[in-house]
Design a protein around this motif. Structure first.
Motif, mmCIF file in Angstrom:
data_model
loop_
_atom_site.group_PDB
_atom_site.id
_atom_site.type_symbol
_atom_site.label_atom_id
_atom_site.label_comp_id
_atom_site.label_asym_id
_atom_site.label_seq_id
_atom_site.Cartn_x
_atom_site.Cartn_y
_atom_site.Cartn_z
ATOM 1 N N UNK A 163 2.079 -0.210 -9.969
ATOM 2 C CA UNK A 163 2.425 1.045 -9.290
ATOM 3 C C UNK A 163 1.202 1.663 -8.628
ATOM 4 N N UNK A 164 0.055 1.598 -9.303
ATOM 5 C CA UNK A 164 -1.177 2.125 -8.719
ATOM 6 C C UNK A 164 -1.547 1.357 -7.460
ATOM 7 N N UNK A 165 -1.451 0.040 -7.520
ATOM 8 C CA UNK A 165 -1.763 -0.796 -6.360
ATOM 9 C C UNK A 165 -0.823 -0.484 -5.198
ATOM 10 N N UNK A 166 0.453 -0.283 -5.498
ATOM 11 C CA UNK A 166 1.419 0.073 -4.456
ATOM 12 C C UNK A 166 1.070 1.413 -3.833
ATOM 13 N N UNK A 167 0.789 2.408 -4.660
ATOM 14 C CA UNK A 167 0.508 3.752 -4.146
ATOM 15 C C UNK A 167 -0.727 3.746 -3.252
ATOM 16 N N UNK A 168 -1.776 3.061 -3.688
ATOM 17 C CA UNK A 168 -3.010 2.987 -2.895
ATOM 18 C C UNK A 168 -2.755 2.271 -1.574
ATOM 19 N N UNK A 169 -1.931 1.224 -1.605
ATOM 20 C CA UNK A 169 -1.648 0.485 -0.368
ATOM 21 C C UNK A 169 -0.890 1.343 0.637
ATOM 22 N N UNK A 170 -0.174 2.354 0.157
ATOM 23 C CA UNK A 170 0.568 3.242 1.044
ATOM 24 C C UNK A 170 -0.268 4.440 1.493
ATOM 25 N N UNK A 171 -1.522 4.475 1.017
ATOM 26 C CA UNK A 171 -2.454 5.520 1.430
ATOM 27 C C UNK A 171 -3.582 4.957 2.284
ATOM 28 N N UNK A 172 -4.064 3.779 1.936
ATOM 29 C CA UNK A 172 -5.173 3.163 2.644
ATOM 30 C C UNK A 172 -4.671 2.039 3.551
ATOM 31 N N UNK A 173 -5.611 1.360 4.195
ATOM 32 C CA UNK A 173 -5.251 0.239 5.063
ATOM 33 C C UNK A 173 -4.747 -0.933 4.239
#
Length: 266
Positions: free
Chosen positions: A121-131
């Protein structure tokens, strides 16, 4: 310092995202029309939910179903830092039905401790914030939510999925031949004739990695070859379809243990 940021990512309609850090702030009683899924990165969040006070500590997941009245407050003297997803139920159910996995998107418990799911979930959230590449974002989305609902929700891991070997090879070849144009999971679904959900499972069963991991490996291997031939870091990253230098550097170092600039200067 208290901070908060809320946004939507164009990859997924019906998903709103929040990243926040609070110390003394308290939410009043409220509810969401969406399914709210959060991850506590630091500290602890206090939650009044279903008539009881809960404390959700660091590295735990919080799940609040639609229309459930609740509050939010600091669970300790240092406050809490967390990330939230707000999923539109109709769109979520429709998306997963299209992936060959019908679900009723309800989560059975408000507090979950699951290190692997937390990381996804953390990896998903970061991917939807960063490149991040579309293939990565789509894959993270399916993998994280499939795990959430099969382990803690209304979907169960009682369905046997066959391995689509031919589809996996078709997807692999398409990624290899089009890595610089950043193919999406939707394109791979068309090329392979296999649903997104089934393709991710099959691809990993056949090759040991997911489609987005294969794409990144092809990109950084090609970039490494270009750097060895004398290309600049900027030219190599652009030729391989990376969005920016930080995205390129981060993935290159993950693969080879050295930054592109240090590799080029060796």
């Amino acid at each position: 310092m208290e901070t908060s940021k809320i946004w939507r990512n164009e990859t997924f309609s019906g998903v709103e995202l929040l990243s926040a850090s609070y110390t003394t702030f308290e939410f009043s009683k409220h509810w969401h029309d969406e399914l709210a899924i959060g991850i506590i990165e630091e500290g602890a969040e206090g939650l009044f939910y279903r008539g009881s006070n809960l404390v959700i500590p660091k590295h735990h997941i919080v799940a609040i179903n639609p229309a459930e009245v609740h509050t939010g407050f600091s669970g300790g003297s240092d406050g809490w830092r967390y990330r939230m997803f707000y999923f539109n139920l109709e769109e979520l159910a429709h998306q997963f039905a299209n992936h060959g996995m019908p679900i009723n998107p309800i989560v059975e418990r408000p507090m979950i401790y699951d290190e692997a799911l937390f990381d996804e979930l953390l990896r998903l959230h970061i991917s939807l914030e960063q490149s991040a590449f579309e293939l990565s974002k789509e894959s993270f989305y399916i993998l994280a939510l499939e795990k959430l609902f099969t382990r803690y929700g209304s979907a169960r891991e009682d369905k046997v999925y066959s391995v689509c070997t031919k589809s996996s090879y078709l997807a692999r070849d398409f990624i290899r031949d089009n890595f610089d144009s950043n193919p999406s999971l939707s394109e791979l679904e068309i090329v392979s004739g296999c649903s997104k959900f089934q393709l991710i499972r099959s691809f990993k069963a056949v090759f040991g990695i997911t489609p987005h991991q294969y794409l990144l490996l092809i990109k950084v291997k090609q970039a490494k070859a270009l750097l060895a031939q004398g290309s600049s870091c900027v030219d190599a990253s652009l030729a391989c379809g990376f969005y920016d230098q930080s995205h390129f550097t981060r993935n290159f170092k993950k693969a080879f243990g050295i930054s592109p600039s240090n590799y080029r200067a060796r």
